[in-house]
Design an enzyme around this catalytic site. Structure first.
Site, PDB file in Angstrom:
ATOM      1  N   HIS A  59       0.827  -1.208   0.000  1.00  0.00           N
ATOM      2  CA  HIS A  59       0.000   0.000   0.000  1.00  0.00           C
ATOM      3  C   HIS A  59       0.859   1.255   0.000  1.00  0.00           C
ATOM      4  CE1 HIS A  59       0.738  -1.318   4.154  1.00  0.00           C
ATOM      5  NE2 HIS A  59       0.806  -0.035   4.469  1.00  0.00           N
ATOM      6  N   HIS A  94       0.747   5.219   1.374  1.00  0.00           N
ATOM      7  CA  HIS A  94       0.100   6.183   2.258  1.00  0.00           C
ATOM      8  C   HIS A  94       0.133   7.550   1.572  1.00  0.00           C
ATOM      9  CE1 HIS A  94       0.448   3.849   6.133  1.00  0.00           C
ATOM     10  NE2 HIS A  94       1.438   3.274   5.483  1.00  0.00           N
TER      11      HIS A  94
HETATM   12  P1  AMP Z   1       1.883   0.147   7.364  1.00  0.00           P
HETATM   13  O1  AMP Z   1       2.317   0.267   8.785  1.00  0.00           O
HETATM   14  O2  AMP Z   1       2.696   0.964   6.408  1.00  0.00           O
HETATM   15  O3  AMP Z   1       1.806  -1.303   6.972  1.00  0.00           O
HETATM   16  O4  AMP Z   1       0.452   0.788   7.269  1.00  0.00           O
HETATM   17  C1  AMP Z   1      -0.731   0.128   7.618  1.00  0.00           C
HETATM   18  C2  AMP Z   1      -1.749   1.198   7.810  1.00  0.00           C
HETATM   19  O5  AMP Z   1      -3.005   0.576   7.871  1.00  0.00           O
HETATM   20  C3  AMP Z   1      -1.592   2.004   9.109  1.00  0.00           C
HETATM   21  O6  AMP Z   1      -1.459   3.379   8.796  1.00  0.00           O
HETATM   22  C4  AMP Z   1      -2.865   1.696   9.878  1.00  0.00           C
HETATM   23  O7  AMP Z   1      -3.339   2.812  10.584  1.00  0.00           O
HETATM   24  C5  AMP Z   1      -3.805   1.287   8.774  1.00  0.00           C
HETATM   25  N1  AMP Z   1      -4.891   0.422   9.158  1.00  0.00           N
HETATM   26  C6  AMP Z   1      -4.866  -0.646  10.008  1.00  0.00           C
HETATM   27  N2  AMP Z   1      -6.064  -1.230  10.083  1.00  0.00           N
HETATM   28  C7  AMP Z   1      -6.886  -0.539   9.258  1.00  0.00           C
HETATM   29  C8  AMP Z   1      -8.258  -0.652   8.896  1.00  0.00           C
HETATM   30  N3  AMP Z   1      -9.052  -1.613   9.393  1.00  0.00           N
HETATM   31  N4  AMP Z   1      -8.773   0.255   8.016  1.00  0.00           N
HETATM   32  C9  AMP Z   1      -7.991   1.225   7.509  1.00  0.00           C
HETATM   33  N5  AMP Z   1      -6.693   1.381   7.809  1.00  0.00           N
HETATM   34  C10 AMP Z   1      -6.137   0.516   8.669  1.00  0.00           C
END
Ligand code: AMP
Length: 144
Positions: A106, A108
């Site tokens: 993903h 951000h």
């Molecule tokens: P990363 O740490 O780069 O893998 O980012 C994962 C992101 O997913 C973090 O910014 C979390 O806040 C976000 N996240 C976790 N669970 C959910 C969810 N159920 N819906 C939307 N975002 C989420």
């Protein structure tokens, strides 16, 4: 999880893609889903993910990456029009030591506002889902 490993079909984003967990959708087509981060680091924090399963940049088909980054640019532009931030950080983490917590690729899109500290990464407070849906609708309105 390190850079190597197998894709876990039960990671949070896989569940979102299956519709098992709700999301505040910004954009969706056959290849891409974009939705609001549930633990936003700033107002308007948006995620963009491919629908094909891959854990990180390295195990993703280059053709998928092309679609993902070009859509990320378009969505980031809509985020920019919606929230009028002073800057926008775009990040992508590979492997737990690099800060990755969800092992489905993903990007951000994180709006940055002058004199406003960034919330903590993946450790902040869960946002109100209705607020996120409103933000998503505003961003959607600014998509081409
Ligand atoms: P990363 O740490 O780069 O893998 O980012 C994962 C992101 O997913 C973090 O910014 C979390 O806040 C976000 N996240 C976790 N669970 C959910 C969810 N159920 N819906 C939307 N975002 C989420």
């Amino acid at each position: 999880m390190s850079l190597n490993g197998t894709y876990d079909p039960d990671n949070i984003f896989a569940k979102i893609l299956r519709g098992d967990i709700p999301n505040a959708t910004v954009f969706e087509n056959d290849h891409i889903l974009s939705f609001m981060d549930a633990f936003p680091q700033s107002k308007g924090h948006t995620l963009v993910i491919p629908k094909t399963p891959s854990r990180n940049l390295f195990d993703t088909d280059p053709g998928v990456l092309v679609k993902l980054i070009s859509k990320t640019q378009i969505i980031a532009n809509a985020v920019r029009q919606t929230f009028n931030p002073d800057g926008i950080t775009i990040t992508q983490f590979n492997g737990a030591p690099a800060g990755q917590t969800v092992f489905h690729l993903h990007f951000h899109i994180i709006p940055r506002y002058k004199d406003m500290a960034l919330g903590s990464h993946a450790g902040g407070q869960m946002a109100d889902f209705e607020d996120l849906k409103e933000q998503a609708a505003k961003i959607r309105h600014n998509l081409p």
